[in-house]
Design an enzyme around this catalytic site. Structure first.
Site, PDB file in Angstrom:
ATOM      1  N   CYS A   1      53.650  25.060  49.241  1.00 60.37           N
ATOM      2  CA  CYS A   1      52.802  25.558  48.132  1.00 60.37           C
ATOM      3  C   CYS A   1      52.191  24.397  47.366  1.00 60.37           C
ATOM      4  CB  CYS A   1      53.648  26.427  47.197  1.00 60.37           C
ATOM      5  SG  CYS A   1      52.831  26.776  45.638  1.00 60.37           S
TER       6      CYS A   1
ATOM      7  N   CYS B   1      53.657  24.182  43.579  1.00 64.80           N
ATOM      8  CA  CYS B   1      55.072  23.911  43.274  1.00 64.80           C
ATOM      9  C   CYS B   1      55.251  22.447  42.831  1.00 64.80           C
ATOM     10  CB  CYS B   1      55.933  24.184  44.505  1.00 64.80           C
ATOM     11  SG  CYS B   1      56.377  25.931  44.697  1.00 64.80           S
TER      12      CYS B   1
ATOM     13  N   ASN C   1      41.025  21.705  38.133  1.00 59.89           N
ATOM     14  CA  ASN C   1      40.855  22.347  39.435  1.00 59.89           C
ATOM     15  C   ASN C   1      40.214  21.366  40.429  1.00 59.89           C
ATOM     16  OD1 ASN C   1      39.999  24.131  41.582  1.00 59.89           O
ATOM     17  ND2 ASN C   1      40.209  25.818  40.128  1.00 59.89           N
TER      18      ASN C   1
ATOM     19  N   HIS D   1      58.464  29.327  42.184  1.00 62.38           N
ATOM     20  CA  HIS D   1      57.467  29.922  43.077  1.00 62.38           C
ATOM     21  C   HIS D   1      57.665  31.428  43.224  1.00 62.38           C
ATOM     22  CE1 HIS D   1      54.596  29.790  46.416  1.00 62.38           C
ATOM     23  NE2 HIS D   1      55.403  30.603  47.081  1.00 62.38           N
TER      24      HIS D   1
ATOM     25  N   ASN E   1      44.313  35.840  38.042  1.00 65.97           N
ATOM     26  CA  ASN E   1      44.106  36.716  39.192  1.00 65.97           C
ATOM     27  C   ASN E   1      45.448  36.881  39.829  1.00 65.97           C
ATOM     28  OD1 ASN E   1      41.428  37.349  39.347  1.00 65.97           O
ATOM     29  ND2 ASN E   1      40.895  35.543  40.551  1.00 65.97           N
TER      30      ASN E   1
ATOM     31  N   GLY F   1      42.070  38.618  45.529  1.00 68.24           N
ATOM     32  CA  GLY F   1      41.497  37.347  46.000  1.00 68.24           C
ATOM     33  C   GLY F   1      42.299  36.151  45.549  1.00 68.24           C
TER      34      GLY F   1
ATOM     35  N   SER G   1      44.718  33.241  45.830  1.00 71.59           N
ATOM     36  CA  SER G   1      44.990  32.467  47.042  1.00 71.59           C
ATOM     37  C   SER G   1      46.457  32.098  47.204  1.00 71.59           C
ATOM     38  CB  SER G   1      44.142  31.196  47.022  1.00 71.59           C
ATOM     39  OG  SER G   1      44.467  30.437  45.876  1.00 71.59           O
TER      40      SER G   1
ATOM     41  N   HIS H   1      52.241  31.779  43.822  1.00 74.10           N
ATOM     42  CA  HIS H   1      52.888  31.010  42.743  1.00 74.10           C
ATOM     43  C   HIS H   1      52.287  31.465  41.403  1.00 74.10           C
ATOM     44  CE1 HIS H   1      55.116  27.275  41.558  1.00 74.10           C
ATOM     45  NE2 HIS H   1      54.485  27.602  40.437  1.00 74.10           N
TER      46      HIS H   1
ATOM     47  N   HIS I   1      50.373  31.668  38.396  1.00 75.22           N
ATOM     48  CA  HIS I   1      49.390  30.743  37.825  1.00 75.22           C
ATOM     49  C   HIS I   1      48.175  31.482  37.286  1.00 75.22           C
ATOM     50  CE1 HIS I   1      47.568  31.454  41.762  1.00 75.22           C
ATOM     51  NE2 HIS I   1      46.422  30.997  41.260  1.00 75.22           N
TER      52      HIS I   1
ATOM     53  N   GLN J   1      43.968  30.541  35.484  1.00 74.53           N
ATOM     54  CA  GLN J   1      42.894  29.552  35.488  1.00 74.53           C
ATOM     55  C   GLN J   1      42.178  29.541  34.148  1.00 74.53           C
ATOM     56  OE1 GLN J   1      40.302  29.075  38.863  1.00 74.53           O
ATOM     57  NE2 GLN J   1      41.376  30.655  40.001  1.00 74.53           N
TER      58      GLN J   1
ATOM     59  N   HIS K   1      39.625  37.500  25.865  1.00 70.78           N
ATOM     60  CA  HIS K   1      38.317  37.370  25.253  1.00 70.78           C
ATOM     61  C   HIS K   1      38.510  37.005  23.785  1.00 70.78           C
ATOM     62  CE1 HIS K   1      35.740  39.633  28.420  1.00 70.78           C
ATOM     63  NE2 HIS K   1      35.681  38.330  28.575  1.00 70.78           N
TER      64      HIS K   1
ATOM     65  N   LYS L   1      41.098  51.509  44.060  1.00 72.80           N
ATOM     66  CA  LYS L   1      39.794  52.001  43.607  1.00 72.80           C
ATOM     67  C   LYS L   1      38.730  51.017  44.079  1.00 72.80           C
ATOM     68  CE  LYS L   1      36.587  53.723  40.806  1.00 72.80           C
ATOM     69  NZ  LYS L   1      35.926  54.983  41.108  1.00 72.80           N
TER      70      LYS L   1
ATOM     71  N   TYR M   1      28.082  54.712  44.168  1.00 72.98           N
ATOM     72  CA  TYR M   1      27.545  55.099  42.864  1.00 72.98           C
ATOM     73  C   TYR M   1      27.770  54.009  41.815  1.00 72.98           C
ATOM     74  CZ  TYR M   1      26.678  57.813  38.653  1.00 72.98           C
ATOM     75  OH  TYR M   1      26.178  58.237  37.453  1.00 72.98           O
ATOM     76  N   GLU M   2      28.977  53.413  41.882  1.00 68.59           N
ATOM     77  CA  GLU M   2      29.308  52.372  40.894  1.00 68.59           C
ATOM     78  C   GLU M   2      28.360  51.174  40.983  1.00 68.59           C
ATOM     79  OE1 GLU M   2      31.847  53.876  42.552  1.00 68.59           O
ATOM     80  OE2 GLU M   2      33.436  54.313  41.103  1.00 68.59           O
TER      81      GLU M   2
ATOM     82  N   GLN N   1      32.599  54.700  37.572  1.00 64.58           N
ATOM     83  CA  GLN N   1      33.073  56.084  37.517  1.00 64.58           C
ATOM     84  C   GLN N   1      34.577  56.096  37.723  1.00 64.58           C
ATOM     85  OE1 GLN N   1      34.411  57.871  40.281  1.00 64.58           O
ATOM     86  NE2 GLN N   1      34.486  59.877  39.325  1.00 64.58           N
TER      87      GLN N   1
HETATM   88  P1  H2U Z   1      43.408  31.680  42.574  1.00 67.11           P
HETATM   89  O1  H2U Z   1      44.001  31.942  41.229  1.00 67.11           O
HETATM   90  O2  H2U Z   1      42.198  32.495  42.795  1.00 67.11           O
HETATM   91  O3  H2U Z   1      44.393  31.776  43.670  1.00 67.11           O
HETATM   92  O4  H2U Z   1      42.934  30.170  42.559  1.00 67.11           O
HETATM   93  C1  H2U Z   1      43.747  29.039  42.605  1.00 67.11           C
HETATM   94  C2  H2U Z   1      42.895  27.847  42.247  1.00 67.11           C
HETATM   95  O5  H2U Z   1      43.565  26.651  42.596  1.00 67.11           O
HETATM   96  C3  H2U Z   1      41.549  27.820  42.969  1.00 67.11           C
HETATM   97  O6  H2U Z   1      40.517  27.854  42.003  1.00 67.11           O
HETATM   98  C4  H2U Z   1      42.629  25.695  42.990  1.00 67.11           C
HETATM   99  C5  H2U Z   1      41.555  26.487  43.716  1.00 67.11           C
HETATM  100  O7  H2U Z   1      40.314  25.849  43.618  1.00 67.11           O
HETATM  101  N1  H2U Z   1      43.293  24.689  43.829  1.00 67.11           N
HETATM  102  C6  H2U Z   1      43.346  23.359  43.420  1.00 67.11           C
HETATM  103  O8  H2U Z   1      42.796  23.032  42.385  1.00 67.11           O
HETATM  104  N2  H2U Z   1      44.028  22.442  44.181  1.00 67.11           N
HETATM  105  C7  H2U Z   1      44.639  22.738  45.362  1.00 67.11           C
HETATM  106  O9  H2U Z   1      45.255  21.870  45.949  1.00 67.11           O
HETATM  107  C8  H2U Z   1      44.516  24.092  45.927  1.00 67.11           C
HETATM  108  C9  H2U Z   1      43.873  25.140  45.075  1.00 67.11           C
END
Ligand code: H2U
Length: 355
Positions: free
Chosen positions: A52, A55, A77, A115, A155, A161, A163, A166, A168, A170, A283, A313, A318-319, A325
Site C-alpha cells: 500500500c 501505509c 498529491n 490499513h 472518496n 472510484g 483507488s 487505506h 484517507h 483528499q 463545504h 443508484k 433522465y438524470e 430523480q
Molecule cells: P483516491 O482517494 O481517489 O483513491 O485517491 C488517492 C490519491 O492518492 C490520488 O489522487 C494519490 C492519487 O493521485 N497518490 C499519490 O499521491 N501518491 C501515490 O503514490 C499513489 C496515489
C-alpha cells in the site's frame, strides 16, 4: 381529486443551497422495504499492507517514502490535478470559447496508520485528530494569496472510484471558488440579505422541530437527510452554531464533529452490513479574505447504494438529460438510518462471539 401528498405523489423538491430541483417519485417505492442485508463481503485487510502506498514506511509511486507516522499524515498529491506553478492566462474567442488558467495545491490525508480501519471503526479521539488536520490544512492552504477555496473530501469504496482502501481523504485547493460552493455562496448570501439569518441555521431549527428527517444529533451537530436529498441515503452534517468554517469551531465542537462523523458512518455501514461507499466533503467559506458571514459550515455525504450492497443508484438517462430523480423519499431514508444501531455491526459480531 385527492389532496397533494409528499409521501404519495410525484413532485419536485427545491434545494435552496444550490438553486436546483430534484424529482421525487414516492409512488414507485410503495413496495415494502427491500434493503436486504447481505452477507458481508470479505473485506479482511492487513493492519499494515507492504504493497500500500499510503501505509507508514512504504514507498509512494512518486518515489518518496512515507514516514513511520503514528496518527494522521498529509502529503502533496504525487499526481495533483492542480499545480502551484502554472503560467497565468485566459483564452477566449467570441462569446462561445472561454478558458482560464487555474493554480492550486492538492494533498492526500491518511486518516490512520492502520490499513484495515475505516472512519466508523476508528476511535473518536483518532477521528478528532483528522478534524484537527482539516483545520490546519484549511488554514495553511487558505493563507496562500492564490488559494481562494479549499475543498476537503473523502472518496470511500471502489464503487466511488477510490483507488485504495487505506483510510484517507483528499484536499484540492485552488484560485477560483468552484461552481458548487460558488452556487452555495450566492444562495446563502441572498438568503442572509433577505432574512438577516443563516439559511442553514433556520433550516436546522425547522428540521429539529419537525424531526422526521433527523438521523442523529449531539450537542453541537445534527445529521439529517436534507428535504432536497438526491442520493438514496444522502445526508448532511450541520453545525448547530452558525460558523463559517472549521477554524471557528471550539474544542468541544471539534469533538462533537468527530463523534457525529463516526456515529453517522456506523449507521451507514449497518444499512447493508458492508463498508458503505460514499463521497463526502466539507463545504465552508472561501479563503479569499472576505468575511462571508452568511456561510454555514456543513459536510455532505453522497452514497450511491440503493437497495442492497450491490444495487446502486445510477445517475443516467433522465438524470443526465433532465434533472436528478429519486424513488424512496428522504423521510423514508431518514427513518431507516435513524432506526439503525449506533454500534458497528462488526463490533456486534465480536461482542456476540465473546459473550
Ligand atoms: P483516491 O482517494 O481517489 O483513491 O485517491 C488517492 C490519491 O492518492 C490520488 O489522487 C494519490 C492519487 O493521485 N497518490 C499519490 O499521491 N501518491 C501515490 O503514490 C499513489 C496515489
Amino acid at each position: 381529486m385527492q389532496q397533494f401528498d409528499l409521501n404519495e405523489h410525484p413532485h419536485r423538491r427545491y434545494n435552496p443551497l444550490t438553486d436546483t430541483w430534484v424529482l421525487v417519485s414516492p409512488h414507485r417505492s410503495k413496495r415494502p422495504w427491500q434493503g436486504q442485508v447481505e452477507k458481508p463481503l470479505s473485506d479482511h485487510r492487513l493492519e499494515h499492507d507492504p504493497t500500500c502506498y499510503l501505509c507508514p514506511g512504504n514507498p509512494r509511486i512518486g518515489g518518496e517514502d512515507n514516514p513511520d507516522y503514528k496518527d494522521t499524515y498529509v502529503f502533496t498529491n504525487d499526481f495533483s490535478a492542480l499545480l502551484e506553478n502554472v503560467p497565468q492566462g485566459r483564452f477566449s474567442k467570441g462569446d462561445i470559447y472561454k478558458a482560464e488558467s487555474q493554480q492550486g495545491i492538492c494533498k492526500v490525508i491518511c486518516f490512520s496508520p492502520r490499513h484495515d480501519l475505516t472512519i466508523p471503526e476508528m476511535e473518536t479521539s483518532a477521528i478528532r485528530r483528522v478534524v484537527d488536520l482539516w483545520v490546519n490544512e484549511y488554514q495553511a492552504l487558505g493563507s496562500n494569496e492564490f488559494i481562494n477555496y479549499v475543498q476537503i473530501f473523502e472518496n470511500k469504496g471502489q464503487i466511488m472510484g477510490c483507488s485504495n482502501p487505506h483510510p484517507h481523504g483528499q484536499i484540492w485547493s485552488q484560485s477560483t471558488v468552484p461552481q458548487e460552493p460558488a452556487r452555495k455562496t450566492d444562495n446563502q448570501r441572498a438568503y442572509y440579505q433577505k432574512h438577516g439569518s443563516s439559511l442553514l441555521a433556520d433550516y436546522v431549527q425547522a428540521e429539529l422541530e419537525d424531526g422526521i428527517r433527523i438521523v442523529c444529533e449531539n450537542e453541537h451537530f445534527v445529521a439529517l437527510v436534507p428535504f432536497w436529498a438526491v442520493w438514496p441515503f444522502e445526508t448532511m452534517m450541520v453545525s448547530k452554531r452558525h460558523v463559517q468554517n472549521i477554524v471557528q469551531l471550539t474544542d468541544s465542537e471539534k469533538d462533537a464533529f468527530a463523534e457525529i462523523y463516526k456515529r453517522l458512518t456506523i449507521k451507514y455501514d449497518n444499512v447493508f452490513e458492508v463498508s458503505f461507499p460514499y463521497s463526502a466533503g466539507i463545504h465552508q467559506s472561501p479563503t479569499d479574505g472576505l468575511p462571508h458571514e452568511y456561510w454555514h459550515l456543513h459536510m455532505s455525504f453522497f452514497p450511491p447504494l440503493l437497495r442492497s450492497a450491490t444495487v446502486k443508484k445510477f445517475m443516467v438517462g433522465y438524470e443526465l438529460l433532465a434533472e436528478p430523480q429519486r424513488d424512496v423519499t428522504p423521510e423514508f431514508s431518514a427513518q431507516k438510518l435513524r432506526a439503525l444501531p449506533d454500534e458497528h455491526y462488526k463490533q456486534k459480531i465480536m461482542r456476540a462471539l465473546f459473550e
